[in-house]
Design a protein around this motif. Structure first.
Motif, PDB file in Angstrom:
ATOM      1  N   GLU A 239       0.854  -1.188   0.000  1.00  0.00           N
ATOM      2  CA  GLU A 239       0.000   0.000   0.000  1.00  0.00           C
ATOM      3  C   GLU A 239       0.891   1.239   0.000  1.00  0.00           C
ATOM      4  O   GLU A 239       1.888   1.281   0.734  1.00  0.00           O
ATOM      5  CB  GLU A 239      -0.877   0.044   1.270  1.00  0.00           C
ATOM      6  N   GLY A 240       0.538   2.217  -0.809  1.00  0.00           N
ATOM      7  CA  GLY A 240       1.200   3.521  -0.761  1.00  0.00           C
ATOM      8  C   GLY A 240       0.338   4.441   0.095  1.00  0.00           C
ATOM      9  O   GLY A 240      -0.833   4.653  -0.223  1.00  0.00           O
ATOM     10  N   ILE A 241       0.916   4.932   1.180  1.00  0.00           N
ATOM     11  CA  ILE A 241       0.132   5.700   2.171  1.00  0.00           C
ATOM     12  C   ILE A 241       0.827   7.036   2.441  1.00  0.00           C
ATOM     13  O   ILE A 241       2.055   7.101   2.497  1.00  0.00           O
ATOM     14  CB  ILE A 241       0.022   4.904   3.500  1.00  0.00           C
ATOM     15  N   ARG A 242       0.025   8.085   2.614  1.00  0.00           N
ATOM     16  CA  ARG A 242       0.588   9.400   2.897  1.00  0.00           C
ATOM     17  C   ARG A 242       0.186   9.894   4.279  1.00  0.00           C
ATOM     18  O   ARG A 242      -0.942   9.633   4.711  1.00  0.00           O
ATOM     19  CB  ARG A 242       0.031  10.422   1.889  1.00  0.00           C
ATOM     20  N   ALA A 243       1.119  10.596   4.921  1.00  0.00           N
ATOM     21  CA  ALA A 243       0.751  11.307   6.149  1.00  0.00           C
ATOM     22  C   ALA A 243       0.731  12.797   5.823  1.00  0.00           C
ATOM     23  O   ALA A 243       1.577  13.290   5.069  1.00  0.00           O
ATOM     24  CB  ALA A 243       1.766  11.024   7.241  1.00  0.00           C
ATOM     25  N   TYR A 244      -0.292  13.464   6.335  1.00  0.00           N
ATOM     26  CA  TYR A 244      -0.370  14.927   6.215  1.00  0.00           C
ATOM     27  C   TYR A 244      -0.234  15.455   7.637  1.00  0.00           C
ATOM     28  O   TYR A 244      -1.133  15.272   8.459  1.00  0.00           O
ATOM     29  CB  TYR A 244      -1.691  15.346   5.584  1.00  0.00           C
ATOM     30  N   GLY A 245       0.903  16.064   7.913  1.00  0.00           N
ATOM     31  CA  GLY A 245       1.175  16.501   9.290  1.00  0.00           C
ATOM     32  C   GLY A 245       1.184  15.284  10.205  1.00  0.00           C
ATOM     33  O   GLY A 245       1.784  14.256   9.879  1.00  0.00           O
ATOM     34  N   ARG A 246       0.430  15.374  11.305  1.00  0.00           N
ATOM     35  CA  ARG A 246       0.423  14.265  12.277  1.00  0.00           C
ATOM     36  C   ARG A 246      -0.766  13.327  12.056  1.00  0.00           C
ATOM     37  O   ARG A 246      -1.195  12.626  12.962  1.00  0.00           O
ATOM     38  CB  ARG A 246       0.419  14.833  13.705  1.00  0.00           C
ATOM     39  N   LYS A 247      -1.294  13.330  10.815  1.00  0.00           N
ATOM     40  CA  LYS A 247      -2.412  12.424  10.504  1.00  0.00           C
ATOM     41  C   LYS A 247      -2.062  11.535   9.313  1.00  0.00           C
ATOM     42  O   LYS A 247      -1.471  12.004   8.336  1.00  0.00           O
ATOM     43  CB  LYS A 247      -3.654  13.243  10.148  1.00  0.00           C
ATOM     44  N   VAL A 248      -2.471  10.266   9.404  1.00  0.00           N
ATOM     45  CA  VAL A 248      -2.245   9.334   8.291  1.00  0.00           C
ATOM     46  C   VAL A 248      -3.541   9.251   7.498  1.00  0.00           C
ATOM     47  O   VAL A 248      -4.581   8.835   8.023  1.00  0.00           O
ATOM     48  CB  VAL A 248      -1.826   7.939   8.801  1.00  0.00           C
ATOM     49  N   TYR A 249      -3.476   9.653   6.244  1.00  0.00           N
ATOM     50  CA  TYR A 249      -4.680   9.816   5.429  1.00  0.00           C
ATOM     51  C   TYR A 249      -5.325   8.469   5.096  1.00  0.00           C
ATOM     52  O   TYR A 249      -4.655   7.579   4.554  1.00  0.00           O
ATOM     53  CB  TYR A 249      -4.319  10.564   4.137  1.00  0.00           C
ATOM     54  N   ARG A 250      -6.580   8.358   5.461  1.00  0.00           N
ATOM     55  CA  ARG A 250      -7.407   7.157   5.166  1.00  0.00           C
ATOM     56  C   ARG A 250      -6.679   5.850   5.501  1.00  0.00           C
ATOM     57  O   ARG A 250      -6.697   4.891   4.722  1.00  0.00           O
ATOM     58  CB  ARG A 250      -7.861   7.167   3.700  1.00  0.00           C
ATOM     59  N   LEU A 251      -6.074   5.847   6.679  1.00  0.00           N
ATOM     60  CA  LEU A 251      -5.297   4.662   7.096  1.00  0.00           C
ATOM     61  C   LEU A 251      -6.167   3.397   7.129  1.00  0.00           C
ATOM     62  O   LEU A 251      -5.741   2.330   6.676  1.00  0.00           O
ATOM     63  CB  LEU A 251      -4.659   4.918   8.480  1.00  0.00           C
ATOM     64  N   ASP A 252      -7.392   3.529   7.650  1.00  0.00           N
ATOM     65  CA  ASP A 252      -8.258   2.338   7.758  1.00  0.00           C
ATOM     66  C   ASP A 252      -8.500   1.712   6.390  1.00  0.00           C
ATOM     67  O   ASP A 252      -8.445   0.497   6.224  1.00  0.00           O
ATOM     68  CB  ASP A 252      -9.612   2.710   8.386  1.00  0.00           C
ATOM     69  N   GLU A 253      -8.767   2.552   5.389  1.00  0.00           N
ATOM     70  CA  GLU A 253      -9.052   2.030   4.039  1.00  0.00           C
ATOM     71  C   GLU A 253      -7.831   1.336   3.439  1.00  0.00           C
ATOM     72  O   GLU A 253      -7.937   0.306   2.779  1.00  0.00           O
ATOM     73  CB  GLU A 253      -9.505   3.168   3.107  1.00  0.00           C
ATOM     74  N   HIS A 254      -6.658   1.930   3.649  1.00  0.00           N
ATOM     75  CA  HIS A 254      -5.433   1.318   3.107  1.00  0.00           C
ATOM     76  C   HIS A 254      -5.179  -0.049   3.757  1.00  0.00           C
ATOM     77  O   HIS A 254      -4.833  -1.015   3.080  1.00  0.00           O
ATOM     78  CB  HIS A 254      -4.224   2.231   3.333  1.00  0.00           C
ATOM     79  N   ILE A 255      -5.332  -0.095   5.080  1.00  0.00           N
ATOM     80  CA  ILE A 255      -5.041  -1.351   5.788  1.00  0.00           C
ATOM     81  C   ILE A 255      -6.059  -2.421   5.384  1.00  0.00           C
ATOM     82  O   ILE A 255      -5.706  -3.588   5.182  1.00  0.00           O
ATOM     83  CB  ILE A 255      -5.027  -1.112   7.326  1.00  0.00           C
ATOM     84  N   LYS A 256      -7.310  -2.008   5.217  1.00  0.00           N
ATOM     85  CA  LYS A 256      -8.350  -2.978   4.806  1.00  0.00           C
ATOM     86  C   LYS A 256      -7.998  -3.558   3.426  1.00  0.00           C
ATOM     87  O   LYS A 256      -8.048  -4.776   3.220  1.00  0.00           O
ATOM     88  CB  LYS A 256      -9.697  -2.239   4.749  1.00  0.00           C
ATOM     89  N   ARG A 257      -7.600  -2.696   2.498  1.00  0.00           N
ATOM     90  CA  ARG A 257      -7.267  -3.179   1.148  1.00  0.00           C
ATOM     91  C   ARG A 257      -6.052  -4.119   1.192  1.00  0.00           C
ATOM     92  O   ARG A 257      -6.010  -5.133   0.501  1.00  0.00           O
ATOM     93  CB  ARG A 257      -7.004  -1.967   0.225  1.00  0.00           C
ATOM     94  N   LEU A 258      -5.081  -3.781   2.043  1.00  0.00           N
ATOM     95  CA  LEU A 258      -3.896  -4.633   2.194  1.00  0.00           C
ATOM     96  C   LEU A 258      -4.285  -6.030   2.678  1.00  0.00           C
ATOM     97  O   LEU A 258      -3.835  -7.045   2.141  1.00  0.00           O
ATOM     98  CB  LEU A 258      -2.942  -3.985   3.210  1.00  0.00           C
ATOM     99  N   TYR A 259      -5.128  -6.068   3.699  1.00  0.00           N
ATOM    100  CA  TYR A 259      -5.512  -7.364   4.276  1.00  0.00           C
ATOM    101  C   TYR A 259      -6.369  -8.162   3.293  1.00  0.00           C
ATOM    102  O   TYR A 259      -6.282  -9.397   3.253  1.00  0.00           O
ATOM    103  CB  TYR A 259      -6.222  -7.163   5.633  1.00  0.00           C
ATOM    104  N   GLU A 260      -7.168  -7.476   2.501  1.00  0.00           N
ATOM    105  CA  GLU A 260      -7.988  -8.196   1.515  1.00  0.00           C
ATOM    106  C   GLU A 260      -7.100  -8.840   0.440  1.00  0.00           C
ATOM    107  O   GLU A 260      -7.320  -9.977   0.038  1.00  0.00           O
ATOM    108  CB  GLU A 260      -9.014  -7.242   0.877  1.00  0.00           C
ATOM    109  N   SER A 261      -6.090  -8.100  -0.022  1.00  0.00           N
ATOM    110  CA  SER A 261      -5.170  -8.666  -1.026  1.00  0.00           C
ATOM    111  C   SER A 261      -4.454  -9.881  -0.449  1.00  0.00           C
ATOM    112  O   SER A 261      -4.298 -10.905  -1.111  1.00  0.00           O
ATOM    113  CB  SER A 261      -4.136  -7.624  -1.453  1.00  0.00           C
ATOM    114  N   CYS A 262      -3.997  -9.780   0.801  1.00  0.00           N
ATOM    115  CA  CYS A 262      -3.286 -10.900   1.437  1.00  0.00           C
ATOM    116  C   CYS A 262      -4.206 -12.095   1.598  1.00  0.00           C
ATOM    117  O   CYS A 262      -3.783 -13.248   1.427  1.00  0.00           O
ATOM    118  CB  CYS A 262      -2.722 -10.476   2.792  1.00  0.00           C
ATOM    119  N   TYR A 263      -5.457 -11.852   1.939  1.00  0.00           N
ATOM    120  CA  TYR A 263      -6.423 -12.949   2.112  1.00  0.00           C
ATOM    121  C   TYR A 263      -6.572 -13.704   0.792  1.00  0.00           C
ATOM    122  O   TYR A 263      -6.547 -14.938   0.753  1.00  0.00           O
ATOM    123  CB  TYR A 263      -7.753 -12.359   2.580  1.00  0.00           C
ATOM    124  N   THR A 264      -6.682 -12.949  -0.295  1.00  0.00           N
ATOM    125  CA  THR A 264      -6.797 -13.586  -1.619  1.00  0.00           C
ATOM    126  C   THR A 264      -5.574 -14.442  -1.922  1.00  0.00           C
ATOM    127  O   THR A 264      -5.692 -15.525  -2.491  1.00  0.00           O
ATOM    128  CB  THR A 264      -6.949 -12.493  -2.711  1.00  0.00           C
TER     129      THR A 264
END
Ligand SMILES: Cc1ncc(COP(=O)(O)O)c(C=O)c1O
Length: 313
Positions: free
Chosen positions: A54-79
């Motif tokens: 997953e390519g993920i960005r942080a803006y300041g002290r926040k990680v943008y849409r972290l939940d969505e990125h992690i969910k997509r990562l786990y779904e790919s691994c499950y497959t």
């Protein structure tokens, strides 16, 4: 093992004559300097590209849409039957801790590549029964502002087709990116920034590293998700357009429609939203950026401030 710090006499990492920041990475449970980070040559990622990212960005002290990125990562691994070995919540904690460490080290514009592979192999060979460890988890961090020229980019259409699920489902965000890298080589060869990849029916899929959409008569038109990654930025753009009251069409789109669009733009986490000024030598629209592209970009910027997970929570 070979380290980046061995590349230059003073241990610095150079790219095109520019010194690259020595960030802090996460490698299988340890926080290490980029210049010193190593992984076994028997790792499934190195051997076969057998992993996801997953390519993920942080803006300041926040990680943008972290939940969505992690969910997509786990779904790919499950497959792919890759057992990550830790929960989604544990993974999010690692990401947040890593961002914190980098911010403390003075790193800005944090972009991460979170990569999970099938782990180490006892000997070479593609079969997963040769694997002897749990998955490898590596998070590369780079100081990387949005990578494309916001004044507009040039695209070409490559002869290389983007996979569809008959061959390799593009919804698996896999580490093996040769299909797209060959397309990127074609773009470089033709003096373009990115390559448009068609699907196996000849409709536009996406570019080698981003999703792609057009505006025609005030309507947002996007290629279907059949042969492209379901981008998190793409989803946000649909939401923005709907909030503006725009009509949104997800359908088969031909390259000719892109040539004749009022506006075309690419989107993705690493580059955000970027107008396209030329495709296959044809000028697109009359203004760069187009009015709607500009409005959508503006709204997207606001989203990056709102939809981030705080590293301090
Ligand atoms: C092929 C491809 N398309 C599109 C995207 C954009 O996806 P996102 O908006 O989730 O970053 C990516 C990002 O990794 C990608 O690799």
């Amino acid at each position: 093992m070979y380290k980046l710090s061995q590349l230059t006499p003073d241990g610095s990492i150079m790219l095109n004559g520019k010194k690259i920041t020595d960030t802090i990475l996460y490698v299988n449970g340890e926080y290490v300097k980029k210049s010193e980070a190593v992984i076994s040559v028997y790792d499934s990622g190195f051997q076969h590209g057998d992993g996801v990212y997953e390519g993920i960005r942080a803006y300041g002290r926040k990680v943008y849409r972290l939940d969505e990125h992690i969910k997509r990562l786990y779904e790919s691994c499950y497959t792919l039957n890759i057992d990550i070995g830790i929960t989604q919540d544990e993974m999010k904690l690692i990401v947040k801790e890593l961002v914190k460490k980098n911010i403390e080290a003075g790193i800005h514009d944090i972009h991460m590549r979170l990569q999970v592979t099938r782990g180490f192999k006892a000997q070479t060979g593609m079969h997963p029964t040769l694997n002897i460890t749990n998955s490898s988890i590596v998070i590369c961090v780079d100081e990387k502002p949005p990578i494309f020229n916001k004044d507009g980019i040039i695209l070409i259409t490559t002869w290389l087709k983007r996979y569809n699920p008959q061959y390799m489902d593009p919804k698996i965000h896999c580490c093996n990116q040769l299909n797209q890298i060959m397309a990127a080589c074609e773009a470089i060869r033709q003096g373009a920034d990115e390559a448009i990849m068609l699907d196996h029916n000849g409709y536009v899929a996406e570019t080698n590293s981003t999703n792609l959409q057009l505006i025609k008569d005030g309507i947002l038109v996007l290629p279907t998700l059949d042969s492209q990654l379901p981008g998190i930025t793409r989803k946000a753009i649909i939401k923005i357009a709907k909030n503006f009251g725009m009509e949104v069409q997800e359908r088969n789109v031909s390259i000719s429609e892109f040539y004749n669009a009022d506006e075309v733009f690419i989107c993705g986490t690493v580059g955000e939203i970027v107008p396209v000024k030329m495709i296959d030598g044809k000028k697109i629209g009359t203004m760069i950026p187009g009015l709607i592209t500009e409005k959508v970009s503006h709204e997207y910027k606001k989203m990056t401030e709102i939809f981030g997970v705080s590293i301090d929570d």
